[in-house]
Design a protein around this motif. Structure first.
Motif, mmCIF file in Angstrom:
data_model
loop_
_atom_site.group_PDB
_atom_site.id
_atom_site.type_symbol
_atom_site.label_atom_id
_atom_site.label_comp_id
_atom_site.label_asym_id
_atom_site.label_seq_id
_atom_site.Cartn_x
_atom_site.Cartn_y
_atom_site.Cartn_z
ATOM 1 N N MET A 1 -30.909 24.368 22.637
ATOM 2 C CA MET A 1 -31.277 25.349 23.649
ATOM 3 C C MET A 1 -31.730 24.587 24.897
ATOM 4 S SD MET A 1 -34.159 28.396 23.431
ATOM 5 C CE MET A 1 -33.134 29.499 22.493
ATOM 6 N N GLN A 2 -31.244 25.030 26.029
ATOM 7 C CA GLN A 2 -31.629 24.434 27.300
ATOM 8 C C GLN A 2 -33.084 24.814 27.629
ATOM 9 O OE1 GLN A 2 -29.774 22.339 29.239
ATOM 10 N NE2 GLN A 2 -28.355 22.335 27.524
ATOM 11 N N ALA A 3 -33.804 23.892 28.243
ATOM 12 C CA ALA A 3 -35.229 24.099 28.516
ATOM 13 C C ALA A 3 -35.478 25.350 29.347
ATOM 14 C CB ALA A 3 -35.808 22.871 29.203
ATOM 15 N N LEU A 4 -34.715 25.552 30.402
ATOM 16 C CA LEU A 4 -34.947 26.710 31.256
ATOM 17 C C LEU A 4 -34.639 28.010 30.511
ATOM 18 C CD1 LEU A 4 -35.942 27.585 33.997
ATOM 19 C CD2 LEU A 4 -33.615 27.372 34.872
ATOM 20 N N ASP A 5 -33.565 28.021 29.720
ATOM 21 C CA ASP A 5 -33.255 29.209 28.918
ATOM 22 C C ASP A 5 -34.399 29.515 27.951
ATOM 23 O OD1 ASP A 5 -30.791 29.462 30.161
ATOM 24 O OD2 ASP A 5 -29.724 28.365 28.574
ATOM 25 N N LEU A 6 -34.931 28.476 27.343
ATOM 26 C CA LEU A 6 -36.048 28.651 26.411
ATOM 27 C C LEU A 6 -37.233 29.299 27.115
ATOM 28 C CD1 LEU A 6 -37.483 28.057 23.669
ATOM 29 C CD2 LEU A 6 -38.124 25.860 24.656
ATOM 30 N N LEU A 7 -37.592 28.783 28.276
ATOM 31 C CA LEU A 7 -38.753 29.309 28.992
ATOM 32 C C LEU A 7 -38.523 30.736 29.492
ATOM 33 C CD1 LEU A 7 -39.754 26.112 30.976
ATOM 34 C CD2 LEU A 7 -40.917 27.095 28.983
ATOM 35 N N LEU A 8 -37.294 31.035 29.888
ATOM 36 C CA LEU A 8 -37.004 32.370 30.431
ATOM 37 C C LEU A 8 -36.803 33.433 29.349
ATOM 38 C CD1 LEU A 8 -34.710 31.404 33.447
ATOM 39 C CD2 LEU A 8 -37.106 32.177 33.507
ATOM 40 N N THR A 9 -36.612 33.002 28.112
ATOM 41 C CA THR A 9 -36.424 33.965 27.020
ATOM 42 C C THR A 9 -37.536 33.882 25.983
ATOM 43 O OG1 THR A 9 -35.019 32.441 25.766
ATOM 44 C CG2 THR A 9 -33.916 33.966 27.293
ATOM 45 N N ARG A 10 -38.561 33.093 26.263
ATOM 46 C CA ARG A 10 -39.663 32.911 25.327
ATOM 47 C C ARG A 10 -40.288 34.243 24.943
ATOM 48 N NH1 ARG A 10 -44.483 33.379 24.006
ATOM 49 N NH2 ARG A 10 -44.957 34.669 25.784
ATOM 50 N N SER A 11 -40.543 34.381 23.661
ATOM 51 C CA SER A 11 -41.185 35.585 23.187
ATOM 52 C C SER A 11 -41.899 35.255 21.882
ATOM 53 C CB SER A 11 -40.132 36.676 22.958
ATOM 54 O OG SER A 11 -40.717 37.935 22.865
ATOM 55 N N SER A 12 -43.185 35.502 21.828
ATOM 56 C CA SER A 12 -43.927 35.288 20.586
ATOM 57 C C SER A 12 -43.429 36.270 19.542
ATOM 58 C CB SER A 12 -45.425 35.501 20.810
ATOM 59 O OG SER A 12 -45.935 34.529 21.682
ATOM 60 N N PHE A 13 -43.529 35.851 18.282
ATOM 61 C CA PHE A 13 -43.046 36.704 17.194
ATOM 62 C C PHE A 13 -43.957 36.503 15.999
ATOM 63 C CE2 PHE A 13 -39.697 37.973 14.021
ATOM 64 C CZ PHE A 13 -39.505 39.252 14.501
ATOM 65 N N SER A 14 -44.428 37.578 15.422
ATOM 66 C CA SER A 14 -45.412 37.482 14.344
ATOM 67 C C SER A 14 -44.843 37.660 12.948
ATOM 68 C CB SER A 14 -46.525 38.509 14.567
ATOM 69 O OG SER A 14 -45.986 39.819 14.550
ATOM 70 N N LYS A 15 -43.607 38.086 12.822
ATOM 71 C CA LYS A 15 -43.009 38.282 11.495
ATOM 72 C C LYS A 15 -42.353 36.966 11.070
ATOM 73 C CE LYS A 15 -42.285 43.261 11.865
ATOM 74 N NZ LYS A 15 -43.238 43.528 12.876
ATOM 75 N N LEU A 16 -43.150 36.128 10.386
ATOM 76 C CA LEU A 16 -42.738 34.771 10.078
ATOM 77 C C LEU A 16 -42.715 34.531 8.575
ATOM 78 C CD1 LEU A 16 -45.036 33.172 12.768
ATOM 79 C CD2 LEU A 16 -42.573 33.534 12.950
ATOM 80 N N ILE A 17 -41.696 33.823 8.128
ATOM 81 C CA ILE A 17 -41.537 33.491 6.717
ATOM 82 C C ILE A 17 -41.266 31.987 6.595
ATOM 83 C CG2 ILE A 17 -40.731 35.798 6.047
ATOM 84 C CD1 ILE A 17 -37.844 34.726 6.162
ATOM 85 N N ALA A 18 -41.267 31.501 5.363
ATOM 86 C CA ALA A 18 -40.906 30.105 5.103
ATOM 87 C C ALA A 18 -39.407 29.950 5.349
ATOM 88 C CB ALA A 18 -41.271 29.741 3.672
ATOM 89 N N PRO A 19 -38.993 28.779 5.750
ATOM 90 C CA PRO A 19 -39.789 27.563 5.854
ATOM 91 C C PRO A 19 -40.485 27.439 7.206
ATOM 92 C CG PRO A 19 -37.508 27.012 6.290
ATOM 93 C CD PRO A 19 -37.545 28.488 5.942
ATOM 94 N N ALA A 20 -41.536 26.638 7.174
ATOM 95 C CA ALA A 20 -42.209 26.212 8.406
ATOM 96 C C ALA A 20 -41.603 24.875 8.804
ATOM 97 C CB ALA A 20 -43.704 26.058 8.143
ATOM 98 N N PRO A 21 -41.837 24.440 10.014
ATOM 99 C CA PRO A 21 -41.360 23.114 10.401
ATOM 100 C C PRO A 21 -41.970 22.051 9.480
ATOM 101 C CG PRO A 21 -42.274 24.297 12.290
ATOM 102 C CD PRO A 21 -42.576 25.101 11.082
ATOM 103 N N SER A 22 -41.199 21.018 9.206
ATOM 104 C CA SER A 22 -41.711 19.925 8.370
ATOM 105 C C SER A 22 -41.016 18.632 8.769
ATOM 106 C CB SER A 22 -41.477 20.217 6.884
ATOM 107 O OG SER A 22 -40.090 20.290 6.610
ATOM 108 N N GLY A 23 -41.513 17.549 8.239
ATOM 109 C CA GLY A 23 -40.888 16.257 8.461
ATOM 110 C C GLY A 23 -40.710 15.922 9.923
ATOM 111 N N GLU A 24 -39.494 15.507 10.274
ATOM 112 C CA GLU A 24 -39.192 15.100 11.647
ATOM 113 C C GLU A 24 -39.361 16.253 12.628
ATOM 114 O OE1 GLU A 24 -35.405 13.403 14.122
ATOM 115 O OE2 GLU A 24 -35.632 12.711 12.062
ATOM 116 N N GLN A 25 -39.034 17.464 12.199
ATOM 117 C CA GLN A 25 -39.210 18.620 13.084
ATOM 118 C C GLN A 25 -40.680 18.796 13.454
ATOM 119 O OE1 GLN A 25 -37.480 21.427 10.342
ATOM 120 N NE2 GLN A 25 -35.686 21.711 11.657
ATOM 121 N N LEU A 26 -41.556 18.742 12.463
ATOM 122 C CA LEU A 26 -42.980 18.887 12.728
ATOM 123 C C LEU A 26 -43.476 17.732 13.587
ATOM 124 C CD1 LEU A 26 -45.655 20.353 12.404
ATOM 125 C CD2 LEU A 26 -45.941 19.182 10.189
ATOM 126 N N ASP A 27 -43.004 16.534 13.320
ATOM 127 C CA ASP A 27 -43.395 15.382 14.142
ATOM 128 C C ASP A 27 -43.034 15.610 15.608
ATOM 129 O OD1 ASP A 27 -44.382 14.073 11.913
ATOM 130 O OD2 ASP A 27 -42.623 12.796 11.666
#
Length: 183
Positions: A1-27
């Protein structure tokens, strides 16, 4: 995802399930947080990643604090389940560092930017989350459990995970109503 697209479409979301970020992604998420603007390189943050038993520990802090603060029974019951709304919660704390050129408010902003950076990095990798504060962030018993000094502050509880469904995109705000130009 391009940085500007990410910022312009950012939206918090509360319906979250596993998996969570881990390993290299979390780093990478944590590294993105640590890239926040930080005047004088004070590193005024403490970042606590809670998952698995860490969520249980965080829940214990919230429940015990709710009891000690004499919160209504409904709030105590909510404290028992609230952190389990996501497979990971990152607690961001501003640990104030006395400095002649860097006021407290700027250090709060640094940790706020770090929290935002982590949320955006997670979203860029296909995860999502929601940044919450609420009364527990300022509760004196919670503050004591985290060993906060008077000038320290919990900036947020960043809930992260995989979106349960496609997150809706927030409506755009009209800059004409919110921006003033001095030209």
């Amino acid at each position: 995802m391009q940085a500007l697209d990410l910022l312009l479409t950012r939206s918090s979301f509360s319906k979250l399930i596993a998996p969570a970020p881990s390993g290299e992604q979390l780093d990478k998420i944590l590294q993105a947080g640590l890239r926040a603007p930080d005047h004088a390189h004070l590193s005024p943050y403490e970042i606590i990643v809670c998952e698995g038993e860490g969520l249980t520990k965080l829940t214990s802090i919230l429940v015990e604090s709710a009891i000690q603060s004499n919160y209504p029974e409904a709030k105590i019951e909510k404290a028992k389940t609230m952190v389990y709304r996501a497979p990971m919660v990152i607690v961001t704390i501003m640990r104030f560092k006395e400095h002649e050129k860097v006021p407290r408010v700027e250090q709060v902003a640094t940790v706020g930017c770090a929290t935002q950076n982590m949320q955006m990095a997670a979203q860029a990798m296909g995860f999502n989350g929601i940044w919450r504060t609420g009364s527990f962030a300022t509760d004196s018993n919670v503050r004591k459990s985290f060993g906060l000094d008077e000038q320290d502050e919990i900036i947020g509880f960043l809930y992260l995970g995989t979106p349960e469904s496609e997150p809706p995109i927030k409506r755009d705000r009209d800059p004409q109503k919110l921006v003033t130009y001095w030209r």
